[in-house]
Design an enzyme around this catalytic site. Structure first.
Site, PDB file in Angstrom:
ATOM      1  N   ASP A  82       0.824  -1.205   0.000  1.00 36.49           N
ATOM      2  CA  ASP A  82       0.000   0.000   0.000  1.00 36.49           C
ATOM      3  C   ASP A  82       0.867   1.267   0.000  1.00 36.49           C
ATOM      4  O   ASP A  82       1.828   1.369   0.765  1.00 36.49           O
ATOM      5  CB  ASP A  82      -0.875  -0.036   1.277  1.00 36.49           C
ATOM      6  CG  ASP A  82      -2.194   0.690   1.091  1.00 36.49           C
ATOM      7  OD1 ASP A  82      -2.644   0.810  -0.058  1.00 36.49           O
ATOM      8  OD2 ASP A  82      -2.777   1.119   2.101  1.00 36.49           O
ATOM      9  N   GLU A 135      -2.805   5.987  -8.260  1.00 38.09           N
ATOM     10  CA  GLU A 135      -3.724   6.947  -7.634  1.00 38.09           C
ATOM     11  C   GLU A 135      -3.613   8.295  -8.326  1.00 38.09           C
ATOM     12  O   GLU A 135      -2.534   8.761  -8.678  1.00 38.09           O
ATOM     13  CB  GLU A 135      -3.399   7.100  -6.140  1.00 38.09           C
ATOM     14  CG  GLU A 135      -4.277   8.145  -5.441  1.00 38.09           C
ATOM     15  CD  GLU A 135      -4.053   8.179  -3.923  1.00 38.09           C
ATOM     16  OE1 GLU A 135      -4.050   7.114  -3.296  1.00 38.09           O
ATOM     17  OE2 GLU A 135      -3.879   9.281  -3.384  1.00 38.09           O
ATOM     18  N   HIS A 181      -7.537   9.366   5.012  1.00 40.08           N
ATOM     19  CA  HIS A 181      -6.836   8.422   5.883  1.00 40.08           C
ATOM     20  C   HIS A 181      -6.949   8.887   7.329  1.00 40.08           C
ATOM     21  O   HIS A 181      -7.102  10.074   7.594  1.00 40.08           O
ATOM     22  CB  HIS A 181      -5.355   8.368   5.490  1.00 40.08           C
ATOM     23  CG  HIS A 181      -5.124   7.730   4.144  1.00 40.08           C
ATOM     24  ND1 HIS A 181      -4.295   8.273   3.214  1.00 40.08           N
ATOM     25  CD2 HIS A 181      -5.639   6.606   3.600  1.00 40.08           C
ATOM     26  CE1 HIS A 181      -4.283   7.492   2.128  1.00 40.08           C
ATOM     27  NE2 HIS A 181      -5.094   6.480   2.338  1.00 40.08           N
ATOM     28  N   HIS A 215     -10.084   4.440  -0.828  1.00 39.44           N
ATOM     29  CA  HIS A 215      -9.178   4.554   0.327  1.00 39.44           C
ATOM     30  C   HIS A 215      -9.915   5.189   1.497  1.00 39.44           C
ATOM     31  O   HIS A 215     -10.953   5.830   1.320  1.00 39.44           O
ATOM     32  CB  HIS A 215      -7.957   5.408  -0.059  1.00 39.44           C
ATOM     33  CG  HIS A 215      -6.968   4.649  -0.888  1.00 39.44           C
ATOM     34  ND1 HIS A 215      -5.758   4.247  -0.398  1.00 39.44           N
ATOM     35  CD2 HIS A 215      -7.048   4.192  -2.156  1.00 39.44           C
ATOM     36  CE1 HIS A 215      -5.115   3.570  -1.346  1.00 39.44           C
ATOM     37  NE2 HIS A 215      -5.875   3.526  -2.418  1.00 39.44           N
ATOM     38  N   ASN A 237     -10.454  -0.038   1.397  1.00 41.65           N
ATOM     39  CA  ASN A 237      -9.314  -0.126   2.308  1.00 41.65           C
ATOM     40  C   ASN A 237      -9.671   0.258   3.744  1.00 41.65           C
ATOM     41  O   ASN A 237     -10.247   1.327   3.975  1.00 41.65           O
ATOM     42  CB  ASN A 237      -8.212   0.826   1.845  1.00 41.65           C
ATOM     43  CG  ASN A 237      -7.595   0.428   0.520  1.00 41.65           C
ATOM     44  OD1 ASN A 237      -8.004  -0.550  -0.103  1.00 41.65           O
ATOM     45  ND2 ASN A 237      -6.603   1.176   0.096  1.00 41.65           N
ATOM     46  N   THR A 240      -6.693   2.274   9.624  1.00 39.38           N
ATOM     47  CA  THR A 240      -6.641   2.886  10.955  1.00 39.38           C
ATOM     48  C   THR A 240      -7.452   2.103  11.994  1.00 39.38           C
ATOM     49  O   THR A 240      -7.005   1.921  13.127  1.00 39.38           O
ATOM     50  CB  THR A 240      -7.159   4.342  10.866  1.00 39.38           C
ATOM     51  OG1 THR A 240      -6.401   5.011   9.857  1.00 39.38           O
ATOM     52  CG2 THR A 240      -7.002   5.080  12.177  1.00 39.38           C
TER      53      THR A 240
HETATM   54 ZN   LIG Z   1      -4.842   4.727   1.255  1.00 40.13          ZN
END
Ligand SMILES: [Zn+2]
Length: 291
Positions: A82, A135, A181, A215, A237, A240
């Site tokens: 990743d 990306e 994220h 993401h 994805n 965290t």
């Molecule tokens: Zn990501």
């Protein structure tokens, strides 16, 4: 059937309108936990490592454990690198046996992003058995070595997305659509569902060509996740949340059992908690029973 690229299982997911849970792990316990969850749910799976855990644990060690687990699992499993910002590191992980590689050159200028992404695509395709994720636009927040301030995050331009995919030859594509994220600061983050739908229509409207990646799954509601899958997300994805559950579960267990010195017990409790997180996402994403 067990060792697969992300593209193979995502083509089926995009066709069947569900998404594959892609879980970031930082150790063996987490890797086993997500594999157990996927087996229990009969779901195809993507195991992910960002660059730091991959360097710390060793990419060869990770690949060996992945292959051992995947070879005996009755489900298809991919091992994904990743957000590597280094072409060189992408190539090293491709050599080691990762089956999906993400080159994240999204912070570079558009043409440089294309150049680096294409370099990784050409390298991985020459080896075979590896798909590549690129990306475009930037996802805000912190993911390992990649940090993007919220006001610097740029959403993916749909027309550029089509050109990017054509010029790089990427197998799967992550457009920035406002997901982030880390942990969301608000309950209803501004996610551009329509943009994802438009990009999906332009790339995959006449048959699935380039499945899409979402993401920043941690903290999104069930409703958001379902809508993202509806709009074309075929890989979702989650990073965290797994880190938080690992640390919180460990902390709680030690606090309650301070007199105990049994590491195996902590591992069991953590593994079970991680397994439950993965199982919950698999249900939401609709991939249960698809393996
Ligand atoms: Zn990501």
């Amino acid at each position: 059937m067990s060792i697969v690229t992300a593209r193979e299982i995502m083509l089926k997911a995009a066709e069947g309108k569900y998404a594959i849970g892609a879980f970031n792990i930082t150790n063996l316990i987490q890797m086993e936990a997500v594999v157990e969850a996927a087996i229990e749910k009969r779901a195809p799976l993507i195991i992910q490592t960002s660059v730091t855990p991959s360097e710390f644990l060793g990419r060869d060690v990770l690949v060996s454990i992945y292959r051992t687990l995947a070879e005996s699992a009755p489900i298809p499993i991919c091992l994904h690198l990743d957000h590597s910002t280094s072409v060189d590191y992408c190539q090293q992980c491709a050599d080691a046996g990762y089956t999906n590689i993400m080159i994240d050159a999204s912070k570079q200028a558009y043409d440089e992003n294309i150049r680096q992404t294409k370099q990784v695509v050409d390298y991985c395709h020459a080896i075979g058995g590896i798909s590549v994720e690129g990306e475009l636009g930037t996802v805000s927040g912190v993911e390992d070595q990649v940090k993007v301030a919220e006001d610097k995050a740029a959403l993916c331009n749909p027309h550029q997305a089509v050109e990017f995919v054509e010029r790089t030859g990427v197998d799967i594509f992550a457009p920035a659509i406002g997901t982030a994220h880390g942990v969301y600061k608000t309950k209803n983050p501004k996610v551009d569902f329509e943009r994802l739908g438009q990009i999906n229509q332009m790339l995959n409207g006449k048959g699935i060509k380039t499945p899409l990646v979402v993401h920043g799954g941690t903290g999104l509601s069930k409703e958001y996740a379902i809508k993202l899958v509806e709009m074309g997300g075929a890989k979702f994805n989650v990073s965290t949340e797994l880190k938080h559950v690992l640390i919180d579960t460990t902390c709680d267990y030690i606090t309650e059992n301070r007199e105990q010195y049994n590491p195996g017990k902590i591992d069991m409790v953590v593994k079970d908690a991680i397994r439950q997180v993965a199982a919950r996402w698999i249900d939401i994403l609709g991939s249960a029973g698809k393996a």
